[in-house]
Enzyme design. Structure first.
Site, short mmCIF file in Angstrom:
data_model
loop_
_atom_site.label_atom_id
_atom_site.label_comp_id
_atom_site.label_asym_id
_atom_site.label_seq_id
_atom_site.Cartn_x
_atom_site.Cartn_y
_atom_site.Cartn_z
CG HIS A 54 -0.28 0.09 2.56
ND1 HIS A 54 0.17 -0.85 3.00
CD2 HIS A 54 -0.18 1.06 3.48
CE1 HIS A 54 0.85 -0.49 4.35
NE2 HIS A 54 0.13 0.81 4.51
CG HIS A 56 0.07 4.38 4.74
ND1 HIS A 56 -0.55 3.62 5.42
CD2 HIS A 56 -0.69 5.50 4.37
CE1 HIS A 56 -1.71 4.13 5.48
NE2 HIS A 56 -1.73 5.23 4.96
CG ASP A 58 5.01 2.92 7.29
OD1 ASP A 58 3.91 3.59 6.59
OD2 ASP A 58 4.76 1.99 8.24
CG HIS A 59 4.19 -0.08 4.15
ND1 HIS A 59 4.08 -1.41 4.67
CD2 HIS A 59 3.70 0.68 5.18
CE1 HIS A 59 3.84 -1.34 5.92
NE2 HIS A 59 3.54 0.00 6.27
CG HIS A 115 -3.97 0.43 6.60
ND1 HIS A 115 -3.87 0.69 7.85
CD2 HIS A 115 -2.79 0.53 6.03
CE1 HIS A 115 -2.51 1.50 8.31
NE2 HIS A 115 -1.80 1.25 6.94
CG ASP A 134 0.58 -1.30 7.60
OD1 ASP A 134 1.62 -2.12 7.98
OD2 ASP A 134 1.09 0.08 7.76
CG HIS A 172 4.21 -1.76 11.26
ND1 HIS A 172 4.84 -0.61 11.49
CD2 HIS A 172 3.25 -1.52 10.31
CE1 HIS A 172 4.58 0.23 10.52
NE2 HIS A 172 3.67 -0.32 9.72
FE FE Z 1 2.65 0.83 7.91
ZN ZN Z 2 0.13 1.58 6.52
#
Ligand code: FE
Ligand code: ZN
Length: 260
Positions: A54, A56, A58-59, A115, A134, A172
């Site tokens: 996805h 975001h 952090d991905h 999410h 996530d 995570h």
């Molecule tokens: Fe994340």
């Molecule tokens: Zn995320």
């Protein structure tokens, strides 16, 4: 298949998904290119794919810099077709159920929104492994940023319908906190108690808590247990007027977790 978790940022995981027969790998969710390149070097594999779950940061924040470090055109970037504009470097937009080949490994995209509205899981049936980003965490689920409780519940149930022995690799390392919350709702769930001891031991020895399995999640993840009488009673005790409708119980559980 061989899977290598690569810690990213504070508590994210990227994963090298290796076809050992060809020394080729894909990588799921790149936040930082450096550690991924280092892991690929250490395992002596050539990276040929990025599998983004996805949008975001952090991905996907490392997608472009990873592509810059590898031969031009040698790396496919997978992501959900309906979210292509938010996946940096995407070359292979995938729809729900679409299959793809990663060297000798056969994978399939599973559309699991909530999410974010464009979230995918990557499922490798023959290798009994799924990468859930996530959406499904060990002992928990992602926050509802772009979808609602009913949608998240359906996405988790789609994952839970995979075979019990499927290995689950999530985005995570949140497992200890997730299970601490789970135990407040099901203090008498013996399997949950056993799982917490196992996870505490892993973390204490510096190891990841991943992978988990679909079987473990069905027994311990509160977001797959909206029909558990003990969980329902615990949530009802904290939320005035709550009935037993599974979607409402799920939504209330998610809200409680948001402020846990
Ligand atoms: Fe994340
Ligand atoms: Zn995320």
């Amino acid at each position: 298949m061989k899977v290598v978790p690569v810690p990213q940022l504070a508590d994210n995981y990227a994963y090298l998904v290796i076809d050992p027969a060809r020394a080729v790998a894909g990588v799921v969710d790149v936040a930082e290119a450096g550690p991924v390149l280092e892991a690929a070097r250490r395992h002596d594999v050539t990276l040929t794919a990025i599998l983004s779950t996805h949008h975001h940061f952090d991905h996907v924040a490392g997608n472009e810099s990873l592509l810059d470090e590898l031969p031009k055109g040698s790396v496919e970037v997978y992501g959900y077709s309906g979210d292509a504009e938010r996946i940096p470097g995407i070359t292979r937009p995938l729809d729900d159920g679409e299959e793809f080949e990663l060297a000798g490994l056969r994978g399939r995209a599973m559309f699991i929104p909530a999410h974010t509205r464009g979230h995918l899981a990557y499922y490798f049936e023959a290798d009994k492994s799924v990468f859930t980003g996530d959406t499904m965490f060990a002992g928990g689920c992602g926050r509802l940023f772009e979808g609602d409780a009913a949608q998240m519940k359906a996405s988790l149930e789609k994952l839970a319908a995979l075979p019990d022995d499927t290995l689950v690799y999530c985005g995570h390392e949140y497992t200890q906190g997730n299970l601490r919350f789970a135990a407040t709702l099901e203090p008498n769930n013996a399997e949950l108690g056993r799982r917490r001891e196992e996870v505490d031991a892993l973390i204490a020895s510096g190891k990841p808590s991943v992978p988990t399995t679909i079987a473990i999640e069905k027994q311990t993840n509160p977001f797959l247990r909206s029909a558990s009488p003990e969980l329902v009673a615990s949530v009802q005790a904290q939320v005035a007027g709550l009935g037993a409708d599974p979607v409402e119980v799920f939504a209330a559980t998610r809200t409680l977790k948001d402020s846990f």
